[in-house]
Scaffold this motif. Sequence first.
Motif, PDB file in Angstrom:
ATOM      1  N   GLN A  70       0.834  -1.201   0.000  1.00 25.84           N
ATOM      2  CA  GLN A  70       0.000   0.000   0.000  1.00 25.84           C
ATOM      3  C   GLN A  70       0.871   1.254   0.000  1.00 25.84           C
ATOM      4  OE1 GLN A  70      -2.730  -0.367   3.264  1.00 25.84           O
ATOM      5  NE2 GLN A  70      -3.370  -2.408   2.636  1.00 25.84           N
ATOM      6  N   ALA A  71       1.943   1.242   0.760  1.00 25.60           N
ATOM      7  CA  ALA A  71       2.858   2.382   0.767  1.00 25.60           C
ATOM      8  C   ALA A  71       3.580   2.517  -0.570  1.00 25.60           C
ATOM      9  CB  ALA A  71       3.876   2.217   1.895  1.00 25.60           C
ATOM     10  N   LEU A  72       3.945   1.390  -1.169  1.00 27.09           N
ATOM     11  CA  LEU A  72       4.591   1.434  -2.479  1.00 27.09           C
ATOM     12  C   LEU A  72       3.655   1.990  -3.547  1.00 27.09           C
ATOM     13  CD1 LEU A  72       6.550  -1.949  -2.516  1.00 27.09           C
ATOM     14  CD2 LEU A  72       7.487   0.350  -2.342  1.00 27.09           C
ATOM     15  N   VAL A  73       2.375   1.628  -3.497  1.00 31.33           N
ATOM     16  CA  VAL A  73       1.408   2.128  -4.467  1.00 31.33           C
ATOM     17  C   VAL A  73       1.205   3.628  -4.292  1.00 31.33           C
ATOM     18  CG1 VAL A  73      -1.021   2.046  -5.130  1.00 31.33           C
ATOM     19  CG2 VAL A  73       0.246  -0.062  -4.856  1.00 31.33           C
ATOM     20  N   LEU A  74       1.133   4.099  -3.063  1.00 33.49           N
ATOM     21  CA  LEU A  74       0.998   5.542  -2.845  1.00 33.49           C
ATOM     22  C   LEU A  74       2.201   6.303  -3.400  1.00 33.49           C
ATOM     23  CD1 LEU A  74      -0.542   5.747   0.725  1.00 33.49           C
ATOM     24  CD2 LEU A  74      -1.606   6.368  -1.434  1.00 33.49           C
TER      25      LEU A  74
END
Length: 118
Positions: A70-74
């Motif tokens: 999720q952090a990588l996608v953001l």
Amino acid sequence: MELLVASAIGILTAGGLYLMLRLRTFPVILGMALLTYAVNVFLFASGRLTVSAPPILRDGVSTYADPLPQALVLTAIVISFGMTAVVVMIGLGAFLGSEDDHVDDVPEAADNPAEGRS
């Protein structure tokens, strides 16, 4: 569920590659956007697809969602937005400079050798 997400990633990738191979600026920009969406869905799906699972470990929770994808996608969303803005400005500058939105650098006279002769 995994088959649906994998199919969506494949369709987004195929559409993005098709649009990237066009010779106009706007379809190339849309193709890059579709490819970034495909990468974002792939990164998000790499953290296991779980429904109604908390992203943080708590007492009594056995199933949780991995917060790293999720952090990588953001981060990827922010980078792709900046990249799209830069590419739009480069395309706009090329269009205003040559009044044509072709991606290739071949002049029109070089396409037909008979027209270039005088």
